[in-house]
Design a protein around this motif. Structure first.
Motif, PDB file in Angstrom:
ATOM      1  N   LEU A   1     -37.357 -44.708  23.853  1.00 15.61           N
ATOM      2  CA  LEU A   1     -36.339 -45.385  24.658  1.00 15.61           C
ATOM      3  C   LEU A   1     -36.788 -45.615  26.105  1.00 15.61           C
ATOM      4  O   LEU A   1     -35.956 -45.764  27.003  1.00 15.61           O
ATOM      5  N   LEU A   2     -38.086 -45.677  26.326  1.00 19.86           N
ATOM      6  CA  LEU A   2     -38.604 -45.816  27.686  1.00 19.86           C
ATOM      7  C   LEU A   2     -38.139 -47.122  28.330  1.00 19.86           C
ATOM      8  O   LEU A   2     -37.672 -47.138  29.480  1.00 19.86           O
ATOM      9  N   LYS A   3     -38.246 -48.227  27.590  1.00 24.98           N
ATOM     10  CA  LYS A   3     -37.843 -49.527  28.146  1.00 24.98           C
ATOM     11  C   LYS A   3     -36.354 -49.554  28.441  1.00 24.98           C
ATOM     12  O   LYS A   3     -35.912 -50.099  29.465  1.00 24.98           O
ATOM     13  N   LEU A   4     -35.566 -48.966  27.541  1.00 29.00           N
ATOM     14  CA  LEU A   4     -34.118 -48.920  27.766  1.00 29.00           C
ATOM     15  C   LEU A   4     -33.792 -48.110  29.016  1.00 29.00           C
ATOM     16  O   LEU A   4     -32.933 -48.510  29.828  1.00 29.00           O
ATOM     17  N   LEU A   5     -34.467 -46.980  29.184  1.00 25.48           N
ATOM     18  CA  LEU A   5     -34.220 -46.140  30.353  1.00 25.48           C
ATOM     19  C   LEU A   5     -34.579 -46.882  31.642  1.00 25.48           C
ATOM     20  O   LEU A   5     -33.849 -46.799  32.638  1.00 25.48           O
ATOM     21  N   LEU A   6     -35.702 -47.606  31.630  1.00 22.43           N
ATOM     22  CA  LEU A   6     -36.097 -48.393  32.809  1.00 22.43           C
ATOM     23  C   LEU A   6     -35.051 -49.463  33.114  1.00 22.43           C
ATOM     24  O   LEU A   6     -34.644 -49.652  34.267  1.00 22.43           O
ATOM     25  N   PHE A   7     -34.602 -50.154  32.082  1.00 25.06           N
ATOM     26  CA  PHE A   7     -33.600 -51.203  32.261  1.00 25.06           C
ATOM     27  C   PHE A   7     -32.288 -50.608  32.782  1.00 25.06           C
ATOM     28  O   PHE A   7     -31.661 -51.160  33.712  1.00 25.06           O
TER      29      PHE A   7
ATOM     30  N   ALA B   1     -26.938 -38.888  24.224  1.00 22.86           N
ATOM     31  CA  ALA B   1     -27.268 -40.201  23.654  1.00 22.86           C
ATOM     32  C   ALA B   1     -28.782 -40.401  23.603  1.00 22.86           C
ATOM     33  O   ALA B   1     -29.316 -40.968  22.644  1.00 22.86           O
ATOM     34  N   TYR B   2     -29.468 -39.908  24.633  1.00 27.42           N
ATOM     35  CA  TYR B   2     -30.933 -40.022  24.630  1.00 27.42           C
ATOM     36  C   TYR B   2     -31.546 -39.166  23.520  1.00 27.42           C
ATOM     37  O   TYR B   2     -32.424 -39.635  22.774  1.00 27.42           O
ATOM     38  N   LEU B   3     -31.083 -37.924  23.411  1.00 29.81           N
ATOM     39  CA  LEU B   3     -31.634 -37.020  22.400  1.00 29.81           C
ATOM     40  C   LEU B   3     -31.360 -37.512  20.982  1.00 29.81           C
ATOM     41  O   LEU B   3     -32.172 -37.313  20.084  1.00 29.81           O
ATOM     42  N   LYS B   4     -30.211 -38.167  20.793  1.00 27.45           N
ATOM     43  CA  LYS B   4     -29.848 -38.671  19.466  1.00 27.45           C
ATOM     44  C   LYS B   4     -30.282 -40.121  19.258  1.00 27.45           C
ATOM     45  O   LYS B   4     -29.974 -40.721  18.232  1.00 27.45           O
TER      46      LYS B   4
ATOM     47  N   TYR C   1     -21.298 -28.639  21.321  1.00 29.00           N
ATOM     48  CA  TYR C   1     -22.219 -29.394  20.472  1.00 29.00           C
ATOM     49  C   TYR C   1     -23.677 -29.118  20.859  1.00 29.00           C
ATOM     50  O   TYR C   1     -24.537 -28.949  19.984  1.00 29.00           O
ATOM     51  N   PHE C   2     -23.959 -29.080  22.157  1.00 32.65           N
ATOM     52  CA  PHE C   2     -25.317 -28.761  22.608  1.00 32.65           C
ATOM     53  C   PHE C   2     -25.737 -27.382  22.095  1.00 32.65           C
ATOM     54  O   PHE C   2     -26.871 -27.199  21.644  1.00 32.65           O
ATOM     55  N   PHE C   3     -24.807 -26.430  22.163  1.00 36.18           N
ATOM     56  CA  PHE C   3     -25.113 -25.074  21.702  1.00 36.18           C
ATOM     57  C   PHE C   3     -25.437 -25.064  20.209  1.00 36.18           C
ATOM     58  O   PHE C   3     -26.406 -24.436  19.777  1.00 36.18           O
ATOM     59  N   MET C   4     -24.625 -25.732  19.418  1.00 33.61           N
ATOM     60  CA  MET C   4     -24.798 -25.708  17.968  1.00 33.61           C
ATOM     61  C   MET C   4     -26.011 -26.512  17.521  1.00 33.61           C
ATOM     62  O   MET C   4     -26.797 -26.068  16.687  1.00 33.61           O
ATOM     63  N   ARG C   5     -26.174 -27.705  18.094  1.00 34.65           N
ATOM     64  CA  ARG C   5     -27.196 -28.641  17.605  1.00 34.65           C
ATOM     65  C   ARG C   5     -28.592 -28.320  18.144  1.00 34.65           C
ATOM     66  O   ARG C   5     -29.579 -28.364  17.400  1.00 34.65           O
TER      67      ARG C   5
END
Length: 389
Positions: A193-199, A151-154, A99-103
């Protein structure tokens, strides 16, 4: 069935066939021997959760990696449990990489197939090595780390949080990965998603501390800390330059002659920059994370090989074919790993002379490659002058 589907189905059958062949012929590590395998520690954890042993006698840093052994404890035997989890994780890993390769890399089918077959046939790759050394947590954490980045990229916050929390029960490497994504968010993604990543980072650190409290290491020592361990390894490398030689040889074995095509890259998307950041981190942590460089390099396969494919995707097919054929000796396709001390056959344990021999082989193939490239460039220049005239 469409031609596209037929090709992918054929690739799946090829990989499945490789798996079955090595599953039949490759013996498993003798965990009862005196050889130091990480699997012995994971086996102790599984036996503790299964009630086979009453004391938790597990060394650092394995004592907090309870996730996979806990699941294994529900199986009729630890070997069966680890094998089943590895099988599921392996094909999940391939699906993620594809998926990483294709997307994000826009790879062709030939490029995708070449990488998946390379990973499948490599003696230290995710398919063959974990048939040999199944009592491991590497494949599950590779999948979860890939899921976190995806999940972060999407922009899927719930998936990111769940995958990260599950990952911290498997390996502490989830914490620096979240730090990388924080950096990526600040630099490449306008604080997405900065706040989510910190949490999520705070949650995973808290869980890691709690697990360490509930399941303490066998021999407490202030030096037994992930950050301090990395610093000690850095000091060891500085005092023992042969480690850099062994790491370079390991990198050559893992990536093959394709490293010759590494060049300056520009015009990356924010998503691609994040993947490259993770790839660079994978190279860095493979050097400082332990002695087994090849295995550690392969644990970052999704990011490292995504980067390699992006760099080489415009390479002439003839040149790429030459580089692939020049890389075949690194696969050791016919090798059967020994049940005891098999790790000694890995490039990170080579002495100076074997390292230099393999690097000399790299130099010879590189010289032929550069000669061929130079000739082609020269021919193109002459041809363009003739046309201009």
């Amino acid at each position: 069935m469409k031609q596209h589907d037929i090709k992918h189905f054929g690739l799946f059958i090829a990989i499945l066939s490789i798996y079955l062949i090595f599953f039949i012929f490759q013996p498993i590590v003798d965990y009862s021997s005196n050889t130091l395998y990480d699997g012995k520690q994971y086996l102790k954890i599984a036996e503790y959760f299964a009630g086979t042993t009453n004391e938790y006698l597990v060394n650092f840093p394995f004592n907090t990696r309870i996730g996979v052994p806990f699941i294994v404890s529900f199986f009729p035997s630890s070997l069966v449990g680890f094998t089943v989890i590895n099988m599921i994780s392996l094909f999940s890993f391939y699906a993620l990489l594809n998926y990483f390769f294709m997307r994000y890399i826009k790879a062709t089918f030939i490029q995708t197939a070449a990488v998946l077959l390379w990973l499948s046939l490599h003696f230290a790759g995710p398919l063959r090595y974990y048939i040999h050394d199944p009592m491991s947590i590497d494949l599950p954490i590779m999948v979860l780390e890939g899921l976190v980045v995806l999940a972060y990229l999407k922009k899927k916050p719930l998936l990111l949080f769940i995958a990260a929390v599950c990952g911290i029960f498997i390996k502490e490497s989830m914490i620096p990965l979240l730090v990388l994504l924080l950096i990526s968010s600040l630099i490449f993604h306008k604080k997405t998603l900065l706040k989510l990543l910190l949490f999520t980072l705070i949650c995973t650190i808290t869980i890691k501390i709690y697990i360490g409290y509930q399941f303490p290491m066998l021999i407490p020592n202030w030096k037994y800390n992930s950050v301090i361990t990395l610093l000690f390894k850095l000091k060891f490398i500085v005092l023992n330059p042969i480690e850099l030689l062994q790491w370079s040889t390991s990198l050559l074995f893992v990536c093959g002659m394709v490293v010759l095509e590494i060049k300056k890259i520009t015009a990356l998307t924010a998503e691609q920059k994040t993947i490259f950041l993770c790839a660079v981190y994978g190279l860095f942590i493979s050097m400082l994370g332990g002695e087994d460089y090849s295995r550690l390099l392969f644990t970052s396969s999704i990011f490292i090989f995504s980067g390699l494919v992006y760099i080489t995707k415009d390479t002439n097919l003839k040149v790429l074919t030459y580089l692939v054929f020049g890389s075949l000796p690194f696969l050791k396709i016919t090798d059967i790993l020994e049940t005891k001390n098999s790790y000694l056959s890995f490039p990170e344990y080579f002495e100076v002379i074997p390292c230099l021999i393999w690097l000399s082989y790299f130099s010879v193939v590189s010289l032929l490659y550069l000669t061929y490239r130079g000739k082609k460039i020269g021919d193109n220049i002459i041809y363009s002058k003739q046309v201009s005239f």
